[in-house]
Design an enzyme around this catalytic site. Structure first.
Site, PDB file in Angstrom:
ATOM      1  N   SER A 150      -0.855  -2.017  -1.677  1.00 35.88           N
ATOM      2  CA  SER A 150      -1.786  -3.132  -1.872  1.00 35.88           C
ATOM      3  C   SER A 150      -3.036  -2.601  -2.573  1.00 35.88           C
ATOM      4  O   SER A 150      -3.311  -1.393  -2.524  1.00 35.88           O
ATOM      5  CB  SER A 150      -2.182  -3.692  -0.498  1.00 35.88           C
ATOM      6  OG  SER A 150      -3.251  -4.599  -0.606  1.00 35.88           O
ATOM      7  N   TYR A 163      -4.624  -2.718   8.735  1.00 34.24           N
ATOM      8  CA  TYR A 163      -3.767  -3.100   7.609  1.00 34.24           C
ATOM      9  C   TYR A 163      -4.062  -2.236   6.376  1.00 34.24           C
ATOM     10  O   TYR A 163      -3.151  -1.668   5.767  1.00 34.24           O
ATOM     11  CB  TYR A 163      -3.950  -4.580   7.264  1.00 34.24           C
ATOM     12  CG  TYR A 163      -3.172  -4.961   6.026  1.00 34.24           C
ATOM     13  CD1 TYR A 163      -1.776  -4.997   6.060  1.00 34.24           C
ATOM     14  CD2 TYR A 163      -3.811  -5.222   4.814  1.00 34.24           C
ATOM     15  CE1 TYR A 163      -1.038  -5.313   4.920  1.00 34.24           C
ATOM     16  CE2 TYR A 163      -3.087  -5.532   3.679  1.00 34.24           C
ATOM     17  CZ  TYR A 163      -1.700  -5.578   3.738  1.00 34.24           C
ATOM     18  OH  TYR A 163      -0.978  -5.868   2.607  1.00 34.24           O
TER      19      TYR A 163
HETATM   20  N1  LIG Z   1       0.458 -11.483  -0.239  1.00 32.06           N
HETATM   21  C1  LIG Z   1      -0.470 -10.619  -0.527  1.00 32.06           C
HETATM   22  O1  LIG Z   1      -1.594 -11.013  -0.847  1.00 32.06           O
HETATM   23  C2  LIG Z   1      -0.159  -9.139  -0.519  1.00 32.06           C
HETATM   24  C3  LIG Z   1      -1.063  -8.280  -1.176  1.00 32.06           C
HETATM   25  C4  LIG Z   1      -0.804  -6.926  -1.185  1.00 32.06           C
HETATM   26  C5  LIG Z   1       0.324  -6.428  -0.569  1.00 32.06           C
HETATM   27  N2  LIG Z   1       1.188  -7.264   0.061  1.00 32.06           N
HETATM   28  C6  LIG Z   1       2.365  -6.671   0.722  1.00 32.06           C
HETATM   29  O2  LIG Z   1       3.539  -7.298   0.248  1.00 32.06           O
HETATM   30  C7  LIG Z   1       4.564  -7.208   1.242  1.00 32.06           C
HETATM   31  C8  LIG Z   1       5.220  -8.565   1.379  1.00 32.06           C
HETATM   32  O3  LIG Z   1       4.275  -9.480   1.872  1.00 32.06           O
HETATM   33  P1  LIG Z   1       4.214 -11.017   1.431  1.00 32.06           P
HETATM   34  O4  LIG Z   1       2.906 -11.234   0.806  1.00 32.06           O
HETATM   35  O5  LIG Z   1       5.431 -11.400   0.704  1.00 32.06           O
HETATM   36  O6  LIG Z   1       4.146 -11.684   2.884  1.00 32.06           O
HETATM   37  P2  LIG Z   1       5.109 -12.748   3.615  1.00 32.06           P
HETATM   38  O7  LIG Z   1       5.339 -13.916   2.725  1.00 32.06           O
HETATM   39  O8  LIG Z   1       4.479 -12.989   4.937  1.00 32.06           O
HETATM   40  O9  LIG Z   1       6.479 -11.946   3.795  1.00 32.06           O
HETATM   41  C9  LIG Z   1       6.568 -10.841   4.669  1.00 32.06           C
HETATM   42  C10 LIG Z   1       8.013 -10.441   4.869  1.00 32.06           C
HETATM   43  O10 LIG Z   1       8.051  -9.328   5.774  1.00 32.06           O
HETATM   44  C11 LIG Z   1       8.992  -9.614   6.804  1.00 32.06           C
HETATM   45  N3  LIG Z   1       8.621  -9.008   8.074  1.00 32.06           N
HETATM   46  C12 LIG Z   1       7.442  -9.124   8.739  1.00 32.06           C
HETATM   47  N4  LIG Z   1       7.526  -8.526   9.941  1.00 32.06           N
HETATM   48  C13 LIG Z   1       8.791  -8.035  10.048  1.00 32.06           C
HETATM   49  C14 LIG Z   1       9.509  -7.343  11.065  1.00 32.06           C
HETATM   50  N5  LIG Z   1       8.956  -7.057  12.254  1.00 32.06           N
HETATM   51  N6  LIG Z   1      10.793  -6.989  10.832  1.00 32.06           N
HETATM   52  C15 LIG Z   1      11.383  -7.302   9.666  1.00 32.06           C
HETATM   53  N7  LIG Z   1      10.769  -7.962   8.662  1.00 32.06           N
HETATM   54  C16 LIG Z   1       9.492  -8.340   8.865  1.00 32.06           C
HETATM   55  C17 LIG Z   1       8.996 -11.150   6.925  1.00 32.06           C
HETATM   56  O11 LIG Z   1      10.260 -11.586   7.431  1.00 32.06           O
HETATM   57  P3  LIG Z   1      10.531 -12.229   8.880  1.00 32.06           P
HETATM   58  O12 LIG Z   1       9.251 -12.829   9.348  1.00 32.06           O
HETATM   59  O13 LIG Z   1      11.615 -13.227   8.628  1.00 32.06           O
HETATM   60  O14 LIG Z   1      10.982 -11.073   9.694  1.00 32.06           O
HETATM   61  C18 LIG Z   1       8.851 -11.566   5.468  1.00 32.06           C
HETATM   62  O15 LIG Z   1      10.099 -11.610   4.841  1.00 32.06           O
HETATM   63  C19 LIG Z   1       3.894  -6.685   2.508  1.00 32.06           C
HETATM   64  O16 LIG Z   1       4.201  -5.320   2.684  1.00 32.06           O
HETATM   65  C20 LIG Z   1       2.406  -6.864   2.228  1.00 32.06           C
HETATM   66  O17 LIG Z   1       1.626  -5.908   2.896  1.00 32.06           O
HETATM   67  C21 LIG Z   1       0.975  -8.615   0.096  1.00 32.06           C
END
Ligand SMILES: NC(=O)c1ccc[n+]([C@@H]2O[C@H](COP(=O)([O-])OP(=O)(O)OC[C@H]3O[C@@H](n4cnc5c(N)ncnc54)[C@H](OP(=O)(O)O)[C@@H]3O)[C@@H](O)[C@H]2O)c1
Length: 270
Positions: A150, A163
């Site tokens: 991130s 985080y």
């Molecule tokens: N969105 C942003 O602004 C942003 C910015 C920088 C980095 N990121 C990174 O991008 C990645 C994806 O995030 P996103 O933005 O796509 O968020 P999201 O829409 O909330 O998706 C998160 C995913 O992680 C899975 N997950 C969460 N806890 C889990 C667990 N205990 N076991 C297995 N799977 C789990 C969720 O699946 P289930 O709930 O179905 O298990 C979901 O598929 C993350 O690593 C996040 O840190 C996001």
């Protein structure tokens, strides 16, 4: 050759494992890989979503899919996932460590179990899965690993203390590993998005800010995959983030940290 042609040349007919494939960036990564002809192992906890995605991508792109539900907070989950793919004879040529979540608020008032689980999912599961799938890639002299970090990994972030720290871990882990395993034909890259359209904010307990620009997950996914196949060891998928990270090099970290504290301070903190 265009970027999508390179993706297709690299992954057509190969197996990719995408964690966190039930929402946000994970769905977008799966869609791009399916369009490139990759076969997919999709994992997360919400199995209904994974199955719907698998069916849609199979029909749209004629690829093979497997759905393996896993809670990556469970220390046994990475091994079970690995054994399931090995048991089905799937050679994973692309591992995407995408699953993760955050928390916005005072650490002091946060739930300890939630904080611990964040470290388990965002860091421990990443190390575990990478350690299990890497030897096969090295043996085949080919493989790619994408790790979601991130822009929060470029400075301490008050009210997202744990985080941001997990994302520094992910970023440094990916960049260091890239240098270790490049000689064996394995590429590793840290994808470092800024605010992205997904369910992240909802899970982290932050409200969506109208003035803030959120990048579409599809764009983040595409740029991350393109960077990976181009051999980039880290990718910040938007120019504002790249400029911010570059400019921060010239400002003392204490000042940056204080500015971030002001920016993220919840209304409840006076
Ligand atoms: N969105 C942003 O602004 C942003 C910015 C920088 C980095 N990121 C990174 O991008 C990645 C994806 O995030 P996103 O933005 O796509 O968020 P999201 O829409 O909330 O998706 C998160 C995913 O992680 C899975 N997950 C969460 N806890 C889990 C667990 N205990 N076991 C297995 N799977 C789990 C969720 O699946 P289930 O709930 O179905 O298990 C979901 O598929 C993350 O690593 C996040 O840190 C996001």
């Amino acid at each position: 050759m265009t970027a999508s042609a390179i993706l297709s040349k690299t992954y057509k007919g190969k197996w990719a494992l995408v964690t966190g494939a039930s929402a946000g960036i994970g769905v977008a990564l799966a869609e791009d890989l399916a369009a490139a002809g990759a076969n997919l192992v999709l994992t997360a906890r919400r199995v209904d979503r994974l199955e719907a995605l698998a069916q849609r991508l199979q029909e749209q792109h004629g690829i093979q899919t497997r759905v393996i539900p896993a809670d990556l907070a469970d220390p046994a989950a990475p091994q079970q996932l690995y054994e399931a793919t090995e048991g089905q004879g799937l050679e994973i040529d692309l591992l995407i460590n995408n699953a993760g979540f955050g928390y916005l608020g005072e650490f002091l008032r946060s739930d300890l179990a939630f904080q611990r689980t964040m470290v388990d999912v965002n860091c421990a599961a990443v190390v575990d899965l990478t350690h299990r799938y890497l030897p096969g890639m090295v043996k085949r002299r080919r493989g790619d690993i994408l790790i979601l970090a991130s822009t929060a990994a470029y400075q301490p972030v008050a009210y997202m203390a744990t985080y941001a720290a997990t994302k520094v871990f992910d970023r440094y882990f990916a960049e260091a590993l890239a240098e270790e395993v490049g000689r064996y034909g394995v590429r590793v890259s840290a994808l470092c998005p800024g605010p992205t359209e997904s369910e992240f904010g909802q899970v982290a307990g932050s409200r969506k800010e109208e003035k803030r620009k959120y990048q579409p997950a599809a764009e983040v996914a595409r740029l991350g995959l393109e960077g990976l196949v181009q051999g980039k060891t880290w990718v910040i998928p938007y120019s504002g983030g790249r400029i911010q990270v570059f400019a921060q090099r010239f400002v003392p970290r204490r000042i940056i940290t204080k500015a971030a504290e002001k920016m993220f301070r919840p209304d409840t903190v006076k």
